[in-house]
Design a protein around this motif. Structure first.
Motif, PDB file in Angstrom:
ATOM      1  N   PRO B 262      78.493  21.176  15.808  1.00 49.10           N
ATOM      2  CA  PRO B 262      78.333  19.721  15.890  1.00 49.10           C
ATOM      3  C   PRO B 262      79.156  18.985  14.833  1.00 49.10           C
ATOM      4  N   PHE B 263      79.212  19.528  13.636  1.00 46.86           N
ATOM      5  CA  PHE B 263      79.919  18.798  12.583  1.00 46.86           C
ATOM      6  C   PHE B 263      81.101  19.580  12.021  1.00 46.86           C
ATOM      7  N   SER B 287      76.159  28.572  13.230  1.00 45.52           N
ATOM      8  CA  SER B 287      74.876  27.890  13.443  1.00 45.52           C
ATOM      9  C   SER B 287      73.997  27.996  12.203  1.00 45.52           C
ATOM     10  N   HIS B 290      75.136  25.378   9.901  1.00 42.74           N
ATOM     11  CA  HIS B 290      74.677  24.070  10.361  1.00 42.74           C
ATOM     12  C   HIS B 290      73.187  23.892  10.084  1.00 42.74           C
ATOM     13  N   ALA B 291      72.433  24.970  10.291  1.00 43.04           N
ATOM     14  CA  ALA B 291      70.987  24.862  10.091  1.00 43.04           C
ATOM     15  C   ALA B 291      70.659  24.584   8.624  1.00 43.04           C
ATOM     16  N   GLU B 292      71.382  25.260   7.758  1.00 42.35           N
ATOM     17  CA  GLU B 292      71.065  25.127   6.337  1.00 42.35           C
ATOM     18  C   GLU B 292      71.587  23.816   5.749  1.00 42.35           C
ATOM     19  N   ARG B 293      72.801  23.441   6.191  1.00 40.37           N
ATOM     20  CA  ARG B 293      73.446  22.304   5.524  1.00 40.37           C
ATOM     21  C   ARG B 293      73.708  21.152   6.472  1.00 40.37           C
ATOM     22  N   HIS B 294      72.782  20.923   7.346  1.00 37.99           N
ATOM     23  CA  HIS B 294      72.970  19.918   8.379  1.00 37.99           C
ATOM     24  C   HIS B 294      73.338  18.550   7.800  1.00 37.99           C
ATOM     25  N   GLN B 295      72.516  18.109   6.873  1.00 35.67           N
ATOM     26  CA  GLN B 295      72.717  16.786   6.290  1.00 35.67           C
ATOM     27  C   GLN B 295      74.066  16.690   5.575  1.00 35.67           C
ATOM     28  N   LEU B 297      76.708  18.417   5.921  1.00 38.19           N
ATOM     29  CA  LEU B 297      77.863  18.463   6.822  1.00 38.19           C
ATOM     30  C   LEU B 297      78.078  17.116   7.485  1.00 38.19           C
ATOM     31  N   GLU B 298      76.965  16.495   7.843  1.00 37.42           N
ATOM     32  CA  GLU B 298      77.074  15.230   8.559  1.00 37.42           C
ATOM     33  C   GLU B 298      77.719  14.171   7.668  1.00 37.42           C
TER      34      GLU B 298
END
Lengths: 172, 634
Positions: B262-263, B287, B290-295, B297-298
């Motif tokens: 996603p990012f 994934s 992304h799960a760990e660093r979602h924020q 990355l965004e």
């Protein structure tokens, strides 16, 4: 294994935009780090260079997307502008029309990406006798808050300043 | 001001509709106020009247607006319809405000789950329609990869199924109970992940990069941006779907695999031939990141210092490799090699012998086939069967006795005639050569006639007597149907030619003779002087005529007619003319002309050449003329 990303640095995507033949590629050529040949511009339509600017508190890597120059604004690949932190507008000081192209490019970018920091360079100021832009016009632009300056690919005048200023603005 | 305990009592007792007002305290407060205004005022708190309109008035004055608002609110709260409308108006805003609170999700989750369940139960299509654009590309990609994987393993299995290594791997598969294709893949897919880039999708900026120890590359920041630029380029140029991009690039033995998230996009630079499962490994690493660093990355803004911990995941990916197996030199299996060599030698010798035999056999076979083919081309030979039976060559068929000796042909072609068994049935071939041969034998053509084969026919040329021609025509008619035929048009009939020639000669001789005249002087019965030469000539011509006539077997007759002029008496003239022809007859006889050929008559003056009556005419009229009669004219 070696990690190549350093800690005290920040990267910023910067687009270099301008009409056809304003010399933006040669303008930045001597001052940037580059690994791709200029044929990328004609094939992929963009060439990536890097300019590292040392500010007092940090190092800024400006990742320069030199987007192929087109006088026709509509054919500009807007996807290349996505995610830009700022941009460099380049016009040819000896051709008035290129300044208009640069102005319309700015409008287009503002419309698509919002108000991003940018600098305007009027290139080829070593050709004084053909200069087509009055100082007053440049002053007017500056009064509107623009960072605008004449530059020369030959002498390098204005280029470093433009990158430094832009780096300071996008890194905050 | 008078009051009574009863009124106060009432006041103390709150009306059912007006809860919450301490009327006793209120009354006390009012009495206290009155005392302050007038110190003499003295009243027992019990002396307040039960219904004091002023008190109510006061209450309205003080709290009228609040009472009104309260009643509106209570109406709103108590009427569920109106309450629902009111809450509905603020609900979206309320949820928006509360969305930052993690509890909202927790609270709503069960209800949403139930709602989803019931929605699916009532009409699954709605959900399918919603999920379709998300799921279909994912399924497509997954199926594509599965097929690729199958193909890859199939390819490798086929490539290695018949080699020594393949046999060894089959043993391994059998021993370990894993499918053969997997064992093959395990051994053949040699690859190394050289670089892993984690690239921010939106800006194309590099978040993190890890390279294998011995891998070289250009500035990863530039490379990552260019990768994103190229992906944009491909997407723009070929109007791809936003979520899809280049997922594989290949340059020689270098591959670039790109896994979009996603990012962030994970790009692996792989050298060699990676298994398709590597996609899955990379995807799961992405994934996890992304799960760990979602924020983080965004909201990535170019500062990658916060992603130091991500490197661990990338390092894991960059460590992936499958090395080529080095041949184990130390444990070279000598015994196996020696046995193998011996077996190979034996097999080679046997093979050599077999090959030699085969070669000899093949050569003989070739020679035999060649000989038979040659024999088949010979005219007058029809082979119905040609085979090798044991060591013998057996040929049977039909043979024209005029055809070439088959044994000669076979001997010339290198066939051992001692091993030949030939069985021929005689027949008459219709080959033009044979027909020619036969005709030559039966017709015995005279020396002037040539028989030859021309365009599939026997053609006779030259000249032949009529009798031979007759025979030849008969023979031609007797030739069997379908045989070449005998053309006799080119043969001249010598007999006819001779006759024609004789006839011609006779004709011209007759004309010559008939043009001759022997002249006489007046009243003389012997030819005039100078007629001897003509007589000599005439005698030769008459003899030739006699010989021609005998050759042609036709009777010839020459009549000598004597003529006189018209001077003198008729009878005298008649006898004179007869005497003249008799004299010429005698003179010719004297010159050797057969008198049987000749006859005489006297015409007197009745057949004059010239009837003018002049001297010259009369002289011309005194003559003997000749008329040749042949069979033709009879």
């Amino acid at each position: 294994m070696t990690a190549t990303v350093q800690n005290a640095t920040v990267q910023k995507k910067i687009c270099v935009l301008g009409g056809f033949g304003v010399g933006k590629t040669s303008l930045v050529k001597r001052y940037v780090q580059s690994i791709f040949s200029e044929t990328y511009l004609t094939t992929v339509g963009v060439k990536i260079d890097k300019k590292t600017v040392n500010l007092s508190d940090r190092i800024v890597h400006l990742i320069l997307w030199d987007v192929a120059g087109e006088d026709d604004i509509s054919s500009l690949r807007m996807s290349y502008l996505r995610g830009s932190a700022g941009y460099v507008l380049v016009a040819d000081g000896t051709r008035r029309s290129t300044l208009e192209v640069a102005l319309s490019l700015r409008q287009r970018v503002s419309a698509d990406c919002g108000p991003l920091p940018f600098v305007l360079l009027l290139n080829k100021n070593d050709l004084k006798e053909q200069w087509a832009i009055r100082d007053a016009e440049l002053d007017d632009l500056r009064q509107n808050g623009w960072w605008a300056r004449s530059s020369s690919a030959r002498t390098g005048e204005g280029v470093e300043d433009a990158f430094k200023d832009l780096a300071a603005r996008v890194a905050h | 001001m008078s009051t009574s305990a009863a009124t106060l009592e009432w006041l103390f007792r709150p009306p059912p509709s007006d809860a919450g007002i301490d009327r006793k305290a209120l009354a006390g407060l009012l009495v206290e106020l009155a005392r302050n205004v007038e110190p003499e005022f003295c009243v027992q708190s019990t002396g307040v009247p039960p219904v004091d309109p002023r008190l109510e008035q006061l209450r309205t004055l003080l709290l009228g607006r609040e009472i009104e608002i309260m009643s509106r609110l209570s109406e709103l709260v108590e009427d569920p319809e109106r309450l629902a409308v009111a809450v509905g108006q603020v609900l979206p805003t309320a949820i928006a405000h509360a969305s930052s609170d993690a509890r909202l999700g927790q609270v709503l989750a069960p209800a949403l789950e139930r709602a989803t369940q019931s929605s699916i139960r009532s009409d699954p299509r709605t959900l399918v329609n919603i999920l379709h654009p998300l799921i279909v590309p994912a399924i497509r990609k997954s199926i594509g990869e599965a097929i690729d994987k199958t193909f890859q393993s199939l390819n490798e299995s086929l490539k290695h199924s018949l080699t020594w290594r393949g046999l060894r791997w089959r043993c391994e598969a059998w021993r370990t109970g894993t499918p053969f294709a997997e064992v093959v893949l395990k051994h053949t897919l040699v690859y190394q992940v050289e670089h892993i880039f984690l690239i921010h999708r939106h800006t194309g900026l590099l978040i993190s990069h890890v390279a294998a120890e011995d891998a070289a590359s250009q500035d990863p920041q530039l490379v990552s941006s260019m990768l994103i630029a190229i992906q944009d380029f491909v997407r723009d140029s070929f109007s791809g779907v936003e979520q899809q991009g280049l997922d594989t690039l290949r340059l020689g033995e270098l591959r670039l695999w790109s896994e979009p998230g996603p990012f962030a996009t994970l790009v692996a630079v792989i050298r060699g031939n990676p298994p398709e499962e590597l996609h899955e490994t990379l995807r799961s690493a992405l994934s996890q990141i992304h799960a760990e660093r979602h924020q983080a990355l965004e909201s990535f803004d170019g500062d990658s210092s916060a992603f130091a911990d991500v490197e661990a995941h990338l390092t894991e990916c960059a460590a992936l490799r499958q090395r080529a197996r080095q041949p184990a030199r130390a444990s070279f299996p000598w015994l196996v090699a020696v046995i193998g060599l011996v077996l190979l030698g034996l097999a080679g010798a046997a093979g050599w012998r077999w090959w030699q035999n085969e070669r000899i056999d093949a050569a003989e076979q070739r020679r035999w086939a060649g000989a038979i083919a040659r024999l088949r081309t010979e005219p007058g030979i029809v082979i119905t069967e040609a085979a090798r039976q044991g060591g013998a060559f057996v040929v049977s068929g039909l043979r024209d006795p005029l055809a070439i000796e088959p044994e000669t042909v076979l001997r010339e072609a290198g066939i051992d005639t001692n091993r030949l068994v030939l069985r021929w049935a005689p027949y008459e071939g219709l080959d033009p050569e044979f027909v020619l041969k036969r005709l030559k034998t039966s017709l015995e053509p005279p020396p002037g006639v040539t028989l030859a084969v021309e365009d599939g026919r026997v053609v006779a040329t030259g000249s032949a007597p009529a009798r031979w021609l007759e025979r030849a025509r008969l023979a031609a008619r007797l030739l069997p149907a379908g045989s070449p035929g005998l053309d006799l048009n080119g043969v001249e009939n010598t007999d006819e030619a001779a006759t024609a020639k004789l006839l011609q000669a006779t004709k011209s001789l007759r004309e010559t003779i008939q043009s001759r005249e022997i002249h006489f002087d007046s009243n003389e019965s012997l030819p005039a002087a100078g007629q001897d030469a003509i007589l000599d000539q005439l005698a030769r011509e008459l003899k030739e005529l006699a010989s021609l006539a005998s050759t042609m077997r036709v009777p010839a007759r020459v009549t000598l007619t004597g003529h006189s002029d018209d001077v003198g008496r008729g009878t005298l003239n008649l006898s004179l003319s007869l005497a003249r022809s008799g004299a010429v007859l005698a003179l010719l006889k004297k010159r050797g002309v057969d008198p049987d050929l000749l006859s005489v008559r006297g015409a007197g003056p009745l057949e004059p050449l010239n009837a003018e009556g002049s001297v010259t005419a009369r002289s011309a009229n005194r003559r003997v003329s000749f008329t040749v009669g042949t069979e033709e004219q009879q």
